[in-house]
Design a protein around this motif. Structure first.
Motif, PDB file in Angstrom:
ATOM      1  N   TYR A 178       0.821  -1.220   0.000  1.00 23.70           N
ATOM      2  CA  TYR A 178       0.000   0.000   0.000  1.00 23.70           C
ATOM      3  C   TYR A 178       0.849   1.262   0.000  1.00 23.70           C
ATOM      4  O   TYR A 178       1.780   1.383   0.797  1.00 23.70           O
ATOM      5  N   PRO A 179       0.485   2.242  -0.877  1.00 24.44           N
ATOM      6  CA  PRO A 179      -0.514   2.186  -1.962  1.00 24.44           C
ATOM      7  C   PRO A 179       0.140   2.035  -3.337  1.00 24.44           C
ATOM      8  O   PRO A 179      -0.334   2.603  -4.310  1.00 24.44           O
ATOM      9  N   LYS A 180       1.222   1.275  -3.398  1.00 20.52           N
ATOM     10  CA  LYS A 180       1.952   1.135  -4.666  1.00 20.52           C
ATOM     11  C   LYS A 180       1.312   0.035  -5.513  1.00 20.52           C
ATOM     12  O   LYS A 180       1.872  -1.039  -5.721  1.00 20.52           O
ATOM     13  N   TRP A 181       0.107   0.334  -5.983  1.00 28.14           N
ATOM     14  CA  TRP A 181      -0.679  -0.616  -6.767  1.00 28.14           C
ATOM     15  C   TRP A 181      -0.855  -0.107  -8.185  1.00 28.14           C
ATOM     16  O   TRP A 181      -0.829   1.095  -8.446  1.00 28.14           O
ATOM     17  N   LYS A 182      -1.086  -1.045  -9.094  1.00 35.34           N
ATOM     18  CA  LYS A 182      -1.568  -0.640 -10.399  1.00 35.34           C
ATOM     19  C   LYS A 182      -2.989  -0.127 -10.218  1.00 35.34           C
ATOM     20  O   LYS A 182      -3.743  -0.650  -9.402  1.00 35.34           O
ATOM     21  N   TRP A 183      -3.352   0.928 -10.950  1.00 35.72           N
ATOM     22  CA  TRP A 183      -4.673   1.499 -10.779  1.00 35.72           C
ATOM     23  C   TRP A 183      -5.384   1.651 -12.130  1.00 35.72           C
ATOM     24  O   TRP A 183      -4.756   1.703 -13.172  1.00 35.72           O
ATOM     25  N   THR A 184      -6.701   1.708 -12.065  1.00 38.31           N
ATOM     26  CA  THR A 184      -7.519   1.762 -13.283  1.00 38.31           C
ATOM     27  C   THR A 184      -7.792   3.226 -13.618  1.00 38.31           C
ATOM     28  O   THR A 184      -6.964   3.897 -14.203  1.00 38.31           O
ATOM     29  N   GLU A 185      -8.935   3.762 -13.198  1.00 36.94           N
ATOM     30  CA  GLU A 185      -9.230   5.171 -13.481  1.00 36.94           C
ATOM     31  C   GLU A 185      -8.524   6.122 -12.505  1.00 36.94           C
ATOM     32  O   GLU A 185      -8.095   7.204 -12.890  1.00 36.94           O
ATOM     33  N   TYR A 186      -8.445   5.704 -11.234  1.00 35.13           N
ATOM     34  CA  TYR A 186      -7.856   6.551 -10.192  1.00 35.13           C
ATOM     35  C   TYR A 186      -7.226   5.655  -9.123  1.00 35.13           C
ATOM     36  O   TYR A 186      -7.712   4.559  -8.865  1.00 35.13           O
ATOM     37  N   TYR A 242      -6.853  10.926 -27.223  1.00 36.12           N
ATOM     38  CA  TYR A 242      -8.059  11.375 -26.535  1.00 36.12           C
ATOM     39  C   TYR A 242      -9.295  10.703 -27.123  1.00 36.12           C
ATOM     40  O   TYR A 242      -9.514  10.705 -28.336  1.00 36.12           O
ATOM     41  N   GLY A 243     -10.098  10.086 -26.276  1.00 31.71           N
ATOM     42  CA  GLY A 243     -11.345   9.488 -26.731  1.00 31.71           C
ATOM     43  C   GLY A 243     -11.185   8.171 -27.455  1.00 31.71           C
ATOM     44  O   GLY A 243     -12.053   7.772 -28.237  1.00 31.71           O
ATOM     45  N   THR A 244     -10.091   7.451 -27.206  1.00 35.35           N
ATOM     46  CA  THR A 244      -9.866   6.177 -27.908  1.00 35.35           C
ATOM     47  C   THR A 244     -10.139   4.959 -27.031  1.00 35.35           C
ATOM     48  O   THR A 244      -9.972   3.839 -27.481  1.00 35.35           O
ATOM     49  N   GLY A 245     -10.562   5.157 -25.791  1.00 35.16           N
ATOM     50  CA  GLY A 245     -10.818   4.016 -24.914  1.00 35.16           C
ATOM     51  C   GLY A 245     -11.399   4.483 -23.590  1.00 35.16           C
ATOM     52  O   GLY A 245     -12.006   5.551 -23.518  1.00 35.16           O
ATOM     53  N   GLU A 246     -11.209   3.676 -22.563  1.00 35.63           N
ATOM     54  CA  GLU A 246     -11.668   4.068 -21.245  1.00 35.63           C
ATOM     55  C   GLU A 246     -10.647   5.004 -20.600  1.00 35.63           C
ATOM     56  O   GLU A 246      -9.454   4.933 -20.906  1.00 35.63           O
ATOM     57  N   GLY A 247     -11.138   5.852 -19.704  1.00 34.04           N
ATOM     58  CA  GLY A 247     -10.215   6.754 -19.037  1.00 34.04           C
ATOM     59  C   GLY A 247     -10.875   7.471 -17.888  1.00 34.04           C
ATOM     60  O   GLY A 247     -12.096   7.423 -17.705  1.00 34.04           O
ATOM     61  N   SER A 248     -10.055   8.161 -17.102  1.00 39.82           N
ATOM     62  CA  SER A 248     -10.562   8.879 -15.936  1.00 39.82           C
ATOM     63  C   SER A 248     -11.262  10.163 -16.359  1.00 39.82           C
ATOM     64  O   SER A 248     -11.093  10.661 -17.474  1.00 39.82           O
ATOM     65  N   MET A 249     -12.027  10.707 -15.433  1.00 40.96           N
ATOM     66  CA  MET A 249     -12.722  11.972 -15.671  1.00 40.96           C
ATOM     67  C   MET A 249     -11.807  13.171 -15.466  1.00 40.96           C
ATOM     68  O   MET A 249     -12.169  14.294 -15.812  1.00 40.96           O
ATOM     69  N   ILE A 250     -10.635  12.975 -14.907  1.00 39.40           N
ATOM     70  CA  ILE A 250      -9.728  14.089 -14.649  1.00 39.40           C
ATOM     71  C   ILE A 250      -8.463  13.945 -15.488  1.00 39.40           C
ATOM     72  O   ILE A 250      -8.044  12.842 -15.835  1.00 39.40           O
ATOM     73  N   GLN A 251      -7.875  15.081 -15.801  1.00 43.18           N
ATOM     74  CA  GLN A 251      -6.626  15.089 -16.556  1.00 43.18           C
ATOM     75  C   GLN A 251      -5.431  15.179 -15.620  1.00 43.18           C
ATOM     76  O   GLN A 251      -4.357  14.657 -15.902  1.00 43.18           O
ATOM     77  N   GLU A 252      -5.645  15.848 -14.482  1.00 37.73           N
ATOM     78  CA  GLU A 252      -4.569  15.997 -13.506  1.00 37.73           C
ATOM     79  C   GLU A 252      -5.171  16.175 -12.122  1.00 37.73           C
ATOM     80  O   GLU A 252      -6.346  16.536 -11.965  1.00 37.73           O
ATOM     81  N   ASN A 253      -4.391  15.891 -11.117  1.00 37.81           N
ATOM     82  CA  ASN A 253      -4.865  16.058  -9.751  1.00 37.81           C
ATOM     83  C   ASN A 253      -5.167  17.528  -9.476  1.00 37.81           C
ATOM     84  O   ASN A 253      -4.439  18.421  -9.909  1.00 37.81           O
ATOM     85  N   GLY A 254      -6.265  17.733  -8.780  1.00 34.06           N
ATOM     86  CA  GLY A 254      -6.736  19.091  -8.539  1.00 34.06           C
ATOM     87  C   GLY A 254      -7.999  19.413  -9.316  1.00 34.06           C
ATOM     88  O   GLY A 254      -8.706  20.365  -8.982  1.00 34.06           O
ATOM     89  N   ASP A 255      -8.297  18.617 -10.358  1.00 31.90           N
ATOM     90  CA  ASP A 255      -9.574  18.760 -11.052  1.00 31.90           C
ATOM     91  C   ASP A 255     -10.689  18.397 -10.063  1.00 31.90           C
ATOM     92  O   ASP A 255     -10.609  17.369  -9.377  1.00 31.90           O
ATOM     93  N   THR A 256     -11.720  19.207 -10.013  1.00 29.98           N
ATOM     94  CA  THR A 256     -12.711  19.106  -8.930  1.00 29.98           C
ATOM     95  C   THR A 256     -13.838  18.131  -9.287  1.00 29.98           C
ATOM     96  O   THR A 256     -15.013  18.507  -9.379  1.00 29.98           O
ATOM     97  N   ILE A 257     -13.477  16.862  -9.437  1.00 31.57           N
ATOM     98  CA  ILE A 257     -14.419  15.845  -9.911  1.00 31.57           C
ATOM     99  C   ILE A 257     -14.493  14.679  -8.929  1.00 31.57           C
ATOM    100  O   ILE A 257     -13.476  14.236  -8.389  1.00 31.57           O
ATOM    101  N   THR A 258     -15.700  14.177  -8.739  1.00 36.33           N
ATOM    102  CA  THR A 258     -15.891  12.901  -8.062  1.00 36.33           C
ATOM    103  C   THR A 258     -16.620  11.970  -9.016  1.00 36.33           C
ATOM    104  O   THR A 258     -17.611  12.348  -9.639  1.00 36.33           O
ATOM    105  N   ASP A 259     -16.108  10.784  -9.195  1.00 41.35           N
ATOM    106  CA  ASP A 259     -16.639   9.829 -10.175  1.00 41.35           C
ATOM    107  C   ASP A 259     -17.770   9.022  -9.545  1.00 41.35           C
ATOM    108  O   ASP A 259     -17.621   8.458  -8.456  1.00 41.35           O
ATOM    109  N   LEU A 260     -18.900   8.937 -10.251  1.00 42.56           N
ATOM    110  CA  LEU A 260     -20.069   8.217  -9.739  1.00 42.56           C
ATOM    111  C   LEU A 260     -20.298   6.888 -10.447  1.00 42.56           C
ATOM    112  O   LEU A 260     -21.327   6.243 -10.232  1.00 42.56           O
TER     113      LEU A 260
END
Length: 390
Positions: A203-211, A277-295
């Motif tokens: 912890y927390p050195k894991w492979k991650w998916t969206e976040y 951009y737009g070629t597959g799955e991805g997170s809702m944020i581009q960089e940390n600090g973007d004010t998003i919570t994924d639902l």
């Protein structure tokens, strides 16, 4: 949740698409997945919609062919990803787990023929026998590989967890712990304990998916249930550590900000160029600090897992309470999405949000299973002060 009208039996479609027509209606994802249906059956059973819950369980386990019932087949007991072309013969561990957990919730509340419980247990055993001695399983096993290798190959091979990614493993560990609690079969517990211990040592050195946030969220449930079965200072320390990290990301609104991890460890990374951009799955944020919570990937599971974790460590109850308040305030109103939670939420601008980075899942899309079911069920469990392994 919308019931599918093209199938000959009652089932649940995956969700609503973000595309809005000039008349204000939206298109739908008409595919039928095992996890969405199992989750929906569990939610509807707890909502006392008995007829719909029973009909969905009948569809999944009697009519759809989603579960392999050939005892001589190495795929015996596994749940197909879905019933559409491209979904048959695909066995994701996390999707099987959510279908199982939802079905188990439904079976516990409904007056069903006991064979339904037997089939849920068959699905658990099928996933256990494709899990290695160290408690890790490939994130996805395809039919051709399973037929070629046989289930024994997966049952006796360690090292499938190489990148330690809770996204694909954690919910199955929770399902295994539930199975142990119900049956006393030690293998469900022993392999899961070993895997969680190894994961948390990294912890927390894991492979991650969206976040990386999402990965921390996913692991809360199996740790909490492990502590329900075998109370220990170690599992409580793990919970405290993860909850502390997530608490630091919670906003005054109750939303929990999603964060990226080490970019060398991501599997659904933010695009590094316009071409990607737009070629597959991805997170809702581009960089940390973007004010998003994924639902779709994060907060929908967090409310469920916080309920279980805070039940063990009450000092963290405020995180759960604040998130529940946020989810109630951010619920959509009007049109086909009335009462829904959509793709993600910008807690600064206080509006739903989407990114074309995640192909096909725009800001007004809704997932019937992962999102709608677990948020509503978790709010119900909170109200009833109910803990499945408590």
């Amino acid at each position: 949740i919308r019931l599918n009208t093209t199938e000959p039996a009652t089932c649940v479609i995956e969700g609503i698409k973000s595309l809005i027509y000039p008349n204000g209606t939206q298109d739908v994802w008409n595919n039928v997945r095992n996890d969405c249906n199992g989750e929906a059956a569990g939610t509807l059973a707890w909502d006392q919609d008995v007829s719909a819950a029973k009909a969905i369980m009948k569809y999944v386990y009697r009519q759809s062919g989603i579960q392999n019932l050939n005892e001589s087949d190495p795929r015996y007991g596994l749940l197909e990803w879905g019933v559409m072309k491209g979904e048959i013969g695909v066995y994701y561990g996390d999707d099987n787990a959510r279908g199982i957990l939802g079905s188990a919730m439904a079976a516990a509340k409904l007056d069903l023929d006991e064979t339904y419980g037997e089939q849920v247990f068959m699905a658990l055993l099928a996933n256990l026998r494709t899990t290695g001695p160290d408690g890790f399983r490939l994130s996805r096993i395809d039919s051709h590989s399973l037929l070629q290798n046989g289930w024994q190959h997966y049952f006796t091979t360690s090292g499938f967890g190489g990148d330690y990614q809770p996204h694909y493993s954690a919910e199955m560990w929770a399902a295994f712990l539930w199975a142990y609690e119900m049956t006393g079969i030690r293998l469900f517990l022993d392999r899961t304990k070993l895997a969680i211990s190894k994961l948390m040592s990294m912890y927390p050195k894991w492979k991650w998916t969206e976040y990386i946030t999402e990965e921390k969220i996913r692991v809360l449930l199996p740790i909490a249930w492990l502590n329900r079965i075998e109370k220990s200072a170690t599992s409580q320390r793990w919970l405290d550590q993860v909850l502390g990290d997530l608490s630091a990301l919670q906003q005054d609104s109750g939303a929990v900000e999603d964060r990226l991890g080490d970019l060398s460890m991501c599997s659904s990374c933010p695009p590094e160029s316009n071409a990607k951009y737009g070629t597959g799955e991805g997170s809702m944020i581009q960089e940390n600090g973007d004010t998003i919570t994924d639902l779709l990937y994060s907060s929908n599971f967090l409310i469920r897992n916080l309920h279980e974790a805070a039940g063990i460590l009450p000092k963290h109850r405020q995180i759960e309470d604040k998130l529940a308040e946020f989810l109630v305030r951010s619920q959509a109103k009007g049109g086909q999405v009335d009462g829904a939670w959509m793709r993600s939420f910008d807690f600064k601008d206080w509006d739903y949000y989407g990114s074309a980075t995640d192909t096909g899942w725009g800001p007004w899309s809704v997932e019937s299973g992962w999102t709608m079911t677990w948020i509503t069920t978790s709010l119900a469990l909170r109200q009833k002060k109910y803990y499945p392994l408590g």
